[in-house]
Enzyme design. Structure first.
Site, short mmCIF file in Angstrom:
data_model
loop_
_atom_site.label_atom_id
_atom_site.label_comp_id
_atom_site.label_asym_id
_atom_site.label_seq_id
_atom_site.Cartn_x
_atom_site.Cartn_y
_atom_site.Cartn_z
N GLY A 136 0.81 -1.21 0.00
CA GLY A 136 0.00 0.00 0.00
C GLY A 136 0.85 1.26 0.00
O GLY A 136 0.35 2.35 0.30
N ASP A 183 -1.23 8.68 -6.79
CA ASP A 183 0.02 7.95 -6.52
C ASP A 183 1.10 8.31 -7.53
O ASP A 183 2.26 8.56 -7.18
CB ASP A 183 -0.23 6.44 -6.55
CG ASP A 183 -1.34 6.01 -5.61
OD1 ASP A 183 -1.71 6.80 -4.72
OD2 ASP A 183 -1.85 4.88 -5.78
C1 GLA Z 1 -5.29 3.96 -4.36
C2 GLA Z 1 -5.36 4.64 -5.72
C3 GLA Z 1 -5.36 6.16 -5.56
C4 GLA Z 1 -6.43 6.61 -4.58
C5 GLA Z 1 -6.36 5.78 -3.29
C6 GLA Z 1 -7.51 6.07 -2.37
O1 GLA Z 1 -4.05 4.23 -3.75
O2 GLA Z 1 -4.26 4.25 -6.51
O3 GLA Z 1 -5.55 6.76 -6.82
O4 GLA Z 1 -7.71 6.55 -5.16
O5 GLA Z 1 -6.35 4.39 -3.54
O6 GLA Z 1 -7.44 7.38 -1.91
#
Ligand code: GLA
Length: 389
Positions: A124, A172
């Site tokens: 994550g 991200d």
């Molecule tokens: C993942 C996705 C992001 C965002 C988060 C939740 O990390 O890649 O784009 O949507 O979940 O905030």
């Protein structure tokens, strides 16, 4: 954690050769602003001081060979790239980038590439965004495709959305590229404008505790939430035809009462999360500007409660880690990223840090028989090409 430099790995795997192109891109953590990035809202992530590095060296033929240290595995293919289907593993990211670049230019020659780094995989912390961004920088340079930063970020997002099949937002990839040492990024995903917010962390630390919960359900759960938000937007627009509503983030807390009537309870809960989370991001920026970590911590706890109760993306393991934190001196804690597993971020006063780490590891192990990994995260630099002439 130490890792072999990608340049050395390249020589070890594929033999001696000319000087390679090198790039690196960091993973990320999100301080606050979850599930807002695909709803036109605010996010406040930072690039962490852990990177994915890639070295590439052109070949005279049309063969492509890429080795990934983290998986102790390689992939080999022959150009053209068109028609290559995703395989469901790490190789989809570099191959997806090549497929996207082939829309700009014919890829006429192959290359050897090696990937290494210390972003934990699947925790994550956006190891996939780090890999995409590092690969996009190296490959676009190799094939002389000129992309602006934002174009490159969007290209990486398309790889996730269209090739890999995760309908992620832009956060991200954006922060991996634009991150800056010592700062978080406040990004408005509607206007795509950002500003840096200094993150001094005076007297406090940020610990990412990896629940090590298998996130295989994460992608389907994530895509389902996204669809619910789209459904909510359609319903809200038809209930208020005279208002211009570009995204759920155009709604204010004051609108919530009125829209509750047109949505089912669970869809309404999703909207309440998005609207309140946006407000929490802006409040968190104020807190950071005053170095007010108590206030920031309260917002982190509130974000988690909203993700657990309204957006329903938490798990018993993640809730346990947050609750343990609340009972043992954390200023704040919350799940990070899409949910359904991954890391919990803890904001902890420095003076209790070591005991806190030992305690949470022991408690989690006793409860779930899983050893969680604890990683201290600090805001590091964004992606870069390492040996640009
Ligand atoms: C993942 C996705 C992001 C965002 C988060 C939740 O990390 O890649 O784009 O949507 O979940 O905030």
């Amino acid at each position: 954690m130490s890792y072999p430099p990608s340049e050395r790995l390249l020589r070890e795997q594929f033999g001696p050769g000319g000087t390679p192109l090198l790039s690196q891109a960091p993973g990320r953590i999100n301080l606050i602003g979850e599930h807002t990035d695909y709803n036109g809202g605010y996010v406040l992530p930072f690039a962490i001081d852990r990177v994915t590095e890639i070295a590439v060296r052109p070949r005279a033929d049309r063969r492509i060979r890429i080795y990934a240290d983290a998986f102790r595995a390689g992939v080999e293919l022959e150009l053209p790239i068109e028609g290559i289907a995703p395989a469901g593993g790490w190789q989809d990211y570099p191959i997806g980038i090549l497929a996207e670049l082939s829309h700009y230019k014919d890829l006429e020659f192959g290359f050897d590439g090696a990937i290494s780094g210390d972003v934990p995989q699947g925790a994550g912390l956006s190891s996939s965004a780090a890999l995409e961004v590092a690969a996009a920088i190296a490959f676009s340079r190799l094939y002389e495709v000129n992309l602006s930063g934002l174009e490159l970020v969007r290209l990486c997002q398309r790889v996730e959305n269209e090739f890999v099949g995760t309908r992620c937002g832009i956060m991200d990839q954006y922060v991996s590229y634009f991150g800056r040492t010592g700062a978080a990024i406040l990004l408005n995903t509607h206007t795509m404008e950002h500003r840096y917010v200094p993150l001094h962390l005076s007297g406090v630390s940020l610990l990412a505790v990896d629940s090590r919960v298998n996130r295989s359900l994460g992608t389907s759960g994530y895509n389902a939430r996204r669809q619910e938000c789209e459904q909510a937007l359609t319903l809200v627009r038809s209930a208020f035809p005279r208002r211009k509503i570009a995204s759920l983030s155009d709604l204010t807390i004051g609108d919530l009462d009125r829209i509750s009537a047109v949505l089912s309870p669970s869809i309404f809960a999703r909207v309440r999360h998005v609207v309140s989370e946006n407000a929490r991001v802006l409040a968190a920026v104020e807190a950071l500007e005053q170095d007010d970590y108590r206030r920031l911590g309260k917002l982190l706890f509130a974000s988690h409660a909203s993700l657990r109760d309204l957006f329903e993306v938490s798990t018993p393991e993640l809730d346990f880690l947050v609750d343990w934190g609340r009972e043992h001196g954390a200023l704040g804690a919350r799940l990070v990223g899409g949910g359904f597993g991954g890391v919990v971020l803890h904001l902890v006063p420095d003076e209790i840090k070591q005991g806190y780490i030992d305690g949470i590891v022991a408690a989690y192990r006793a409860r779930f028989r899983i050893d969680p990994e604890v990683i201290e995260v600090r805001p590091g630099p964004g992606a870069e090409e390492l040996n640009r002439a």
